[in-house]
Design a protein around this motif. Structure first.
Motif, PDB file in Angstrom:
ATOM      1  N   LEU A 180     -10.034   6.148  -2.558  1.00  0.00           N
ATOM      2  CA  LEU A 180     -10.558   7.510  -3.136  1.00  0.00           C
ATOM      3  C   LEU A 180     -10.264   8.719  -2.043  1.00  0.00           C
ATOM      4  O   LEU A 180     -10.621   9.708  -2.240  1.00  0.00           O
ATOM      5  N   LYS A 181      -9.411   8.179  -0.983  1.00  0.00           N
ATOM      6  CA  LYS A 181      -9.035   8.976  -0.044  1.00  0.00           C
ATOM      7  C   LYS A 181      -7.569   9.098  -0.010  1.00  0.00           C
ATOM      8  O   LYS A 181      -6.806   9.470   1.117  1.00  0.00           O
ATOM      9  N   GLY A 182      -6.839   8.622  -1.153  1.00  0.00           N
ATOM     10  CA  GLY A 182      -5.281   8.941  -1.185  1.00  0.00           C
ATOM     11  C   GLY A 182      -4.578   7.610  -1.018  1.00  0.00           C
ATOM     12  O   GLY A 182      -3.476   7.522  -1.155  1.00  0.00           O
ATOM     13  N   LEU A 183      -5.392   6.466  -0.552  1.00  0.00           N
ATOM     14  CA  LEU A 183      -4.665   5.107  -0.282  1.00  0.00           C
ATOM     15  C   LEU A 183      -4.852   4.359  -1.360  1.00  0.00           C
ATOM     16  O   LEU A 183      -5.897   4.095  -2.087  1.00  0.00           O
ATOM     17  N   TYR A 184      -3.608   3.728  -1.750  1.00  0.00           N
ATOM     18  CA  TYR A 184      -3.676   2.759  -2.969  1.00  0.00           C
ATOM     19  C   TYR A 184      -3.082   1.383  -2.631  1.00  0.00           C
ATOM     20  O   TYR A 184      -2.012   1.442  -1.878  1.00  0.00           O
ATOM     21  N   PHE A 185      -3.613   0.389  -2.965  1.00  0.00           N
ATOM     22  CA  PHE A 185      -3.193  -0.830  -2.118  1.00  0.00           C
ATOM     23  C   PHE A 185      -3.532  -2.092  -3.326  1.00  0.00           C
ATOM     24  O   PHE A 185      -4.020  -2.046  -4.241  1.00  0.00           O
ATOM     25  N   THR A 186      -2.767  -2.984  -3.025  1.00  0.00           N
ATOM     26  CA  THR A 186      -2.935  -4.684  -3.766  1.00  0.00           C
ATOM     27  C   THR A 186      -2.398  -5.500  -3.109  1.00  0.00           C
ATOM     28  O   THR A 186      -1.719  -5.315  -2.036  1.00  0.00           O
ATOM     29  N   SER A 223       0.838  -1.099  -0.018  1.00  0.00           N
ATOM     30  CA  SER A 223      -0.054   0.133  -0.047  1.00  0.00           C
ATOM     31  C   SER A 223       0.841   1.214   0.037  1.00  0.00           C
ATOM     32  O   SER A 223       2.043   1.111   0.464  1.00  0.00           O
ATOM     33  N   ILE A 224       0.369   2.473  -0.615  1.00  0.00           N
ATOM     34  CA  ILE A 224       1.018   3.520  -0.692  1.00  0.00           C
ATOM     35  C   ILE A 224      -0.069   4.550  -0.703  1.00  0.00           C
ATOM     36  O   ILE A 224      -1.042   4.437  -1.143  1.00  0.00           O
ATOM     37  N   GLU A 225       0.173   5.839   0.044  1.00  0.00           N
ATOM     38  CA  GLU A 225      -0.760   6.881   0.064  1.00  0.00           C
ATOM     39  C   GLU A 225       0.054   8.276  -0.862  1.00  0.00           C
ATOM     40  O   GLU A 225       1.241   8.392  -0.677  1.00  0.00           O
ATOM     41  N   ILE A 226      -0.871   8.750  -1.748  1.00  0.00           N
ATOM     42  CA  ILE A 226      -0.394   9.843  -2.667  1.00  0.00           C
ATOM     43  C   ILE A 226      -1.449  10.928  -2.546  1.00  0.00           C
ATOM     44  O   ILE A 226      -2.764  10.721  -2.493  1.00  0.00           O
ATOM     45  N   TYR A 227      -0.675  12.147  -2.510  1.00  0.00           N
ATOM     46  CA  TYR A 227      -1.537  13.203  -1.992  1.00  0.00           C
ATOM     47  C   TYR A 227      -1.129  14.331  -3.213  1.00  0.00           C
ATOM     48  O   TYR A 227       0.094  14.360  -3.731  1.00  0.00           O
ATOM     49  N   GLU A 228      -2.103  15.284  -3.559  1.00  0.00           N
ATOM     50  CA  GLU A 228      -1.653  16.383  -4.554  1.00  0.00           C
ATOM     51  C   GLU A 228      -1.966  17.634  -3.838  1.00  0.00           C
ATOM     52  O   GLU A 228      -2.809  17.936  -2.932  1.00  0.00           O
ATOM     53  N   TRP A 229      -0.673  18.729  -4.091  1.00  0.00           N
ATOM     54  CA  TRP A 229      -0.967  19.880  -3.591  1.00  0.00           C
ATOM     55  C   TRP A 229      -1.873  20.690  -4.112  1.00  0.00           C
ATOM     56  O   TRP A 229      -1.762  21.060  -5.373  1.00  0.00           O
ATOM     57  N   TRP A 241      -2.806  19.670   1.356  1.00  0.00           N
ATOM     58  CA  TRP A 241      -2.582  18.429   0.694  1.00  0.00           C
ATOM     59  C   TRP A 241      -3.971  17.827   0.382  1.00  0.00           C
ATOM     60  O   TRP A 241      -4.639  17.719   1.409  1.00  0.00           O
ATOM     61  N   LYS A 242      -4.277  17.097  -0.672  1.00  0.00           N
ATOM     62  CA  LYS A 242      -5.611  16.494  -0.870  1.00  0.00           C
ATOM     63  C   LYS A 242      -5.376  15.344  -1.550  1.00  0.00           C
ATOM     64  O   LYS A 242      -4.341  15.029  -2.151  1.00  0.00           O
ATOM     65  N   PRO A 243      -6.391  14.122  -1.243  1.00  0.00           N
ATOM     66  CA  PRO A 243      -6.101  13.070  -1.762  1.00  0.00           C
ATOM     67  C   PRO A 243      -6.062  12.940  -3.225  1.00  0.00           C
ATOM     68  O   PRO A 243      -6.738  13.798  -4.200  1.00  0.00           O
ATOM     69  N   TYR A 244      -5.167  12.396  -3.907  1.00  0.00           N
ATOM     70  CA  TYR A 244      -5.073  12.251  -5.465  1.00  0.00           C
ATOM     71  C   TYR A 244      -5.521  10.864  -5.948  1.00  0.00           C
ATOM     72  O   TYR A 244      -5.580   9.976  -5.430  1.00  0.00           O
ATOM     73  N   VAL A 245      -6.444  11.133  -6.875  1.00  0.00           N
ATOM     74  CA  VAL A 245      -7.390  10.056  -7.078  1.00  0.00           C
ATOM     75  C   VAL A 245      -7.065   9.629  -8.592  1.00  0.00           C
ATOM     76  O   VAL A 245      -7.131  10.507  -9.696  1.00  0.00           O
ATOM     77  N   ALA A 246      -6.665   8.499  -9.100  1.00  0.00           N
ATOM     78  CA  ALA A 246      -6.409   7.824 -10.315  1.00  0.00           C
ATOM     79  C   ALA A 246      -6.386   6.628 -10.320  1.00  0.00           C
ATOM     80  O   ALA A 246      -6.577   5.976  -9.443  1.00  0.00           O
ATOM     81  N   ASP A 247      -6.688   5.960 -11.724  1.00  0.00           N
ATOM     82  CA  ASP A 247      -6.911   4.701 -11.819  1.00  0.00           C
ATOM     83  C   ASP A 247      -5.586   4.037 -12.581  1.00  0.00           C
ATOM     84  O   ASP A 247      -5.681   2.751 -13.196  1.00  0.00           O
ATOM     85  N   ASP A 248      -4.372   4.621 -12.816  1.00  0.00           N
ATOM     86  CA  ASP A 248      -3.461   4.362 -13.575  1.00  0.00           C
ATOM     87  C   ASP A 248      -1.876   4.192 -12.764  1.00  0.00           C
ATOM     88  O   ASP A 248      -0.886   4.188 -13.153  1.00  0.00           O
ATOM     89  N   VAL A 249      -2.176   4.012 -11.291  1.00  0.00           N
ATOM     90  CA  VAL A 249      -0.825   3.708 -10.561  1.00  0.00           C
ATOM     91  C   VAL A 249      -0.644   2.343 -10.545  1.00  0.00           C
ATOM     92  O   VAL A 249      -1.531   1.467 -10.007  1.00  0.00           O
ATOM     93  N   GLN A 250       0.766   1.944 -10.823  1.00  0.00           N
ATOM     94  CA  GLN A 250       1.068   0.635 -10.719  1.00  0.00           C
ATOM     95  C   GLN A 250       2.144   0.340 -10.128  1.00  0.00           C
ATOM     96  O   GLN A 250       3.201   1.252  -9.841  1.00  0.00           O
ATOM     97  N   VAL A 251       2.634  -0.875  -9.611  1.00  0.00           N
ATOM     98  CA  VAL A 251       3.633  -1.089  -8.482  1.00  0.00           C
ATOM     99  C   VAL A 251       4.326  -2.463  -9.432  1.00  0.00           C
ATOM    100  O   VAL A 251       3.517  -3.443  -9.893  1.00  0.00           O
ATOM    101  N   GLN A 252       5.677  -2.391  -9.173  1.00  0.00           N
ATOM    102  CA  GLN A 252       6.276  -3.615  -9.810  1.00  0.00           C
ATOM    103  C   GLN A 252       6.865  -4.405  -8.901  1.00  0.00           C
ATOM    104  O   GLN A 252       7.622  -3.616  -7.901  1.00  0.00           O
ATOM    105  N   PHE A 253       7.266  -5.485  -9.002  1.00  0.00           N
ATOM    106  CA  PHE A 253       7.942  -6.342  -7.992  1.00  0.00           C
ATOM    107  C   PHE A 253       9.301  -6.733  -8.868  1.00  0.00           C
ATOM    108  O   PHE A 253       9.130  -7.706  -9.849  1.00  0.00           O
ATOM    109  N   TYR A 254      10.053  -6.194  -8.744  1.00  0.00           N
ATOM    110  CA  TYR A 254      11.157  -6.090  -9.628  1.00  0.00           C
ATOM    111  C   TYR A 254      12.826  -6.600  -9.274  1.00  0.00           C
ATOM    112  O   TYR A 254      13.153  -6.614  -8.243  1.00  0.00           O
ATOM    113  N   MET A 255      13.390  -7.555 -10.170  1.00  0.00           N
ATOM    114  CA  MET A 255      14.505  -8.026 -10.138  1.00  0.00           C
ATOM    115  C   MET A 255      14.936  -8.174 -11.612  1.00  0.00           C
ATOM    116  O   MET A 255      14.733  -9.133 -12.226  1.00  0.00           O
ATOM    117  N   MET A 256      15.922  -7.248 -12.017  1.00  0.00           N
ATOM    118  CA  MET A 256      16.397  -7.033 -13.378  1.00  0.00           C
ATOM    119  C   MET A 256      15.326  -7.143 -14.216  1.00  0.00           C
ATOM    120  O   MET A 256      15.541  -6.287 -15.460  1.00  0.00           O
TER     121      MET A 256
END
Length: 430
Positions: free
Chosen positions: A351-357, A313-319, A324-339
């Motif tokens: 919709l309150k700034g928290l993104y999770f998976t 999980s991660i929280e993203i906010y916009e100034w 600071w207000k919650p940033y709302v988008a549907d295109d935030v992604q996370v990678q589990f990366y090795m090479m």
């Protein structure tokens, strides 16, 4: 005694420089240095400066060739933003030069640079790629109707970038008055954006000489462009100083071929909205509270085991300019990366700034990273990474009997049974 009083005073002044500097918690620039080649610009462009001051900025005016000019003192920058309204200056005063301006931007500070047809090599060197030395933008179709401009160098431009983040949600209805030089933008660059472009009928040339092949023509001419550096510093390049003038901000505009005369040009709305973006009043993101843990646990582990189920999980906010207000988008992604990415997941939001998976750790051990690389037009980029090792099963963590090995178990026992039967038959058969 005087020396003892001077030292605390010096420390207080130095602390005040640090406290008022650019802060990640309050990213809006507050201290602006305006460089002019003539102090008359302070009055001829006063409306633009009043707009800045009304939004809480402290504006300081200095002549561009002031011998005491400096951007930093004792290793600390004195200003958060720089506005250069001195297109004809041949050399900056004091310790300021082209390299110092670029270092200022490299340090994460913002810049507004306005030029005109008299732009010096110094200004062109900062802006880069500003076209021919004596060329101005001419448009015989999209010009602004004027009784004194017979060369059609006064342009009514209305080809804006389609971005609510950069130019605000309210559409700019009236054309923007522009008189000055155009510049080219490298189309391969993802850091430079044309905010205001010329019409297809425009070209860059000198009205005082015989027309030859123009250096740049049509919509490839950028009238106003912005740059967002990799460190999220922002820079505005305008080919017209008059664009910010009181006369252009208050003038009416009638574009050639149009019957709709606007009582007021779009300059005021344009320069106000674009300055909000440049000085981080809009489009500035921050990411906080990055967490990951196993499902049904709360503590963040030192390492994961292959095939573990985890939550991220991660929280993203916009100034917003003031908070600071919650940033709302549907295109935030996370990678589990090795090479390379072993897992790529889109994050859900509350919709309150928290993104999770949640996902399963791949059946590969090594040193992985949780990576979030987020880049969206007009917004500051987010680049986050968190390293975590992944280990294989220990010898005592495997199942006693692995279901996938049942055929091998059966083959082994059947081989032993067959050998036993063969031995009995061979020894006791007459």
């Amino acid at each position: 005694m005087a020396k003892m009083l001077f030292l605390p005073l010096f420390i207080l002044l130095l602390c005040s420089f640090e406290c008022e500097s650019f802060s990640a918690e309050n990213p809006t620039d507050r201290r602006l240095l305006v460089l002019v080649d003539d102090l008359a610009i302070r009055s001829s462009h006063s409306l633009f400066f009043k707009f800045l001051e009304s939004r809480g900025y402290v504006v300081e005016f200095r002549l561009a060739d002031d011998p005491k000019l400096a951007l930093q003192r004792y290793g600390h920058y004195l200003y958060d933003g720089l506005v250069i309204f001195s297109p004809s200056v041949q050399r900056f005063g004091g310790s300021l030069d082209q390299a110092a301006v670029l270092d200022f931007v490299d340090a994460g500070h913002d810049l507004i640079l306005a030029a005109d047809s008299y732009a010096s090599d110094l200004i062109r060197g900062i802006a880069s790629e500003c076209g021919d030395p004596d060329a101005v933008v001419i448009d015989h179709v999209g010009y602004a109707v004027s009784e004194i401009d017979g060369e059609h160098t006064l342009i009514a431009a209305d080809d804006f970038i389609q971005s609510d983040v950069i130019l605000g949600e309210k559409k700019i209805e009236a054309p923007v008055l522009f008189r000055g030089i155009g510049h080219s933008v490298n189309p391969a660059s993802t850091l430079v954006l044309k905010v205001l472009s010329a019409s297809p009928s425009a070209y860059s040339a000198s009205p005082k000489t015989k027309l030859s092949t123009p250096s740049i023509t049509g919509s490839t001419i950028a009238l106003v462009s912005v740059v967002q550096a990799r460190n999220n510093a922002r820079m505005l390049i305008s080919g017209s100083l008059d664009l910010f003038s009181n006369r252009f901000l208050r003038s009416g505009v009638l574009k050639a071929g149009s019957l709709n005369k606007h009582e007021k040009s779009g300059n005021e709305q344009f320069v106000t909205e674009i300055s909000k973006w440049v000085f981080h009043e809009r489009g500035h993101l921050k990411a906080v509270n990055v967490t990951h843990h196993r499902v049904a646990e709360l503590a963040e582990p030192a390492m994961y085991r292959i095939n573990d189920d985890l939550e991220y999980s991660i929280e993203i906010y916009e100034w917003s300019g003031s908070s600071w207000k919650p940033y709302v988008a549907d295109d935030v992604q996370v990678q589990f990366y090795m090479m390379s990415p072993y897992v790529l997941k889109s994050l859900s939001t509350d919709l309150k700034g928290l993104y999770f998976t949640s996902f399963k750790v791949p059946d590969v051990y090594g040193v992985f990273q949780f990576k979030v690389e987020y880049q969206r037009l007009g917004f500051t980029s987010l680049s986050l990474s968190k390293q975590i090792p992944v280990r294989p099963f220990r010898h005592n963590e495997y199942e006693r009997f692995i279901p996938a090995a049942f055929p091998y178990y059966g083959a082994s026992f059947s081989t032993m049974a067959g050998f036993f039967i063969f031995t009995i038959v061979y020894l006791y058969n007459k």
